[in-house]
Design a protein around this motif. Sequence first.
Motif, PDB file in Angstrom:
ATOM      1  N   THR A  41       0.854  -1.178   0.000  1.00 37.56           N
ATOM      2  CA  THR A  41       0.000   0.000   0.000  1.00 37.56           C
ATOM      3  C   THR A  41       0.898   1.238   0.000  1.00 37.56           C
ATOM      4  O   THR A  41       2.091   1.147   0.290  1.00 37.56           O
ATOM      5  N   GLN A  42       0.329   2.381  -0.304  1.00 36.99           N
ATOM      6  CA  GLN A  42       1.120   3.615  -0.348  1.00 36.99           C
ATOM      7  C   GLN A  42       1.810   3.884   0.985  1.00 36.99           C
ATOM      8  O   GLN A  42       2.934   4.367   1.017  1.00 36.99           O
ATOM      9  N   ASP A  43       1.137   3.576   2.086  1.00 36.54           N
ATOM     10  CA  ASP A  43       1.715   3.818   3.413  1.00 36.54           C
ATOM     11  C   ASP A  43       2.219   2.525   4.054  1.00 36.54           C
ATOM     12  O   ASP A  43       2.423   2.456   5.253  1.00 36.54           O
ATOM     13  N   SER A  45       4.544  -0.758   5.199  1.00 37.39           N
ATOM     14  CA  SER A  45       5.836  -0.798   5.892  1.00 37.39           C
ATOM     15  C   SER A  45       6.462  -2.180   5.777  1.00 37.39           C
ATOM     16  O   SER A  45       5.771  -3.187   5.652  1.00 37.39           O
ATOM     17  N   ALA A  54       9.147   2.609   6.646  1.00 37.77           N
ATOM     18  CA  ALA A  54       7.743   3.007   6.586  1.00 37.77           C
ATOM     19  C   ALA A  54       7.485   3.853   5.347  1.00 37.77           C
ATOM     20  O   ALA A  54       8.133   4.882   5.147  1.00 37.77           O
ATOM     21  N   GLY A  55       6.557   3.402   4.519  1.00 39.71           N
ATOM     22  CA  GLY A  55       6.199   4.100   3.297  1.00 39.71           C
ATOM     23  C   GLY A  55       7.029   3.617   2.116  1.00 39.71           C
ATOM     24  O   GLY A  55       8.124   3.068   2.279  1.00 39.71           O
ATOM     25  N   ARG A  56       6.481   3.814   0.937  1.00 38.41           N
ATOM     26  CA  ARG A  56       7.147   3.305  -0.269  1.00 38.41           C
ATOM     27  C   ARG A  56       8.519   3.927  -0.494  1.00 38.41           C
ATOM     28  O   ARG A  56       9.430   3.256  -0.969  1.00 38.41           O
ATOM     29  N   GLN A 133       0.089  -4.296   3.616  1.00 31.23           N
ATOM     30  CA  GLN A 133       0.057  -3.109   4.476  1.00 31.23           C
ATOM     31  C   GLN A 133       1.286  -3.092   5.382  1.00 31.23           C
ATOM     32  O   GLN A 133       1.893  -2.070   5.620  1.00 31.23           O
ATOM     33  N   GLU A 134       1.622  -4.285   5.871  1.00 27.46           N
ATOM     34  CA  GLU A 134       2.784  -4.410   6.760  1.00 27.46           C
ATOM     35  C   GLU A 134       3.388  -5.803   6.584  1.00 27.46           C
ATOM     36  O   GLU A 134       2.662  -6.799   6.580  1.00 27.46           O
TER      37      GLU A 134
END
Length: 143
Positions: A41-43, A45, A54-56, A133-134
């Motif tokens: 996802t864009q955010d 990790s 954390a983050g792309r 997402q993580e």
Amino acid sequence: MNSDQTQPTRIEDEAACARLCVDFANHLDARRYPEVLDLFTQDGSLDRMGTVFAGRAAIEGFLDARPTGMTTRHLCTNIRVHFDDGADEATGFCYVLFFQGSAETGPCIAKGPPSVVEYHDRFSRTSSGWRIQERRIRMAIQG
């Protein structure tokens, strides 16, 4: 999608999440880093042994810093996906047999015995499909 339904079935969702595990390993090993990033996802990790990206942009920095002379192979097995109460969230787990070697000419020469790591994942359904997402990577057996 199932032709009889407008929503994917739970089996299709599970297969899509399991595919994220395999695609991550294949793209990482082939150094297809834009494709690795698109799995998150864009955010999203990536927590690699306690170091969190954390983050792309941070994940991209980690990927770009991988040594170019290193060859890896990640073999995913025992993939399990569990769906939370909502239809758009899931958790996952798998074992990954990890090989590392030098990328000299000819066949790769292994650097020591393989290790086993665990991927602990949270998946989210997005407008582009299921994404990571993580991802938490933990050592299970050190080679």
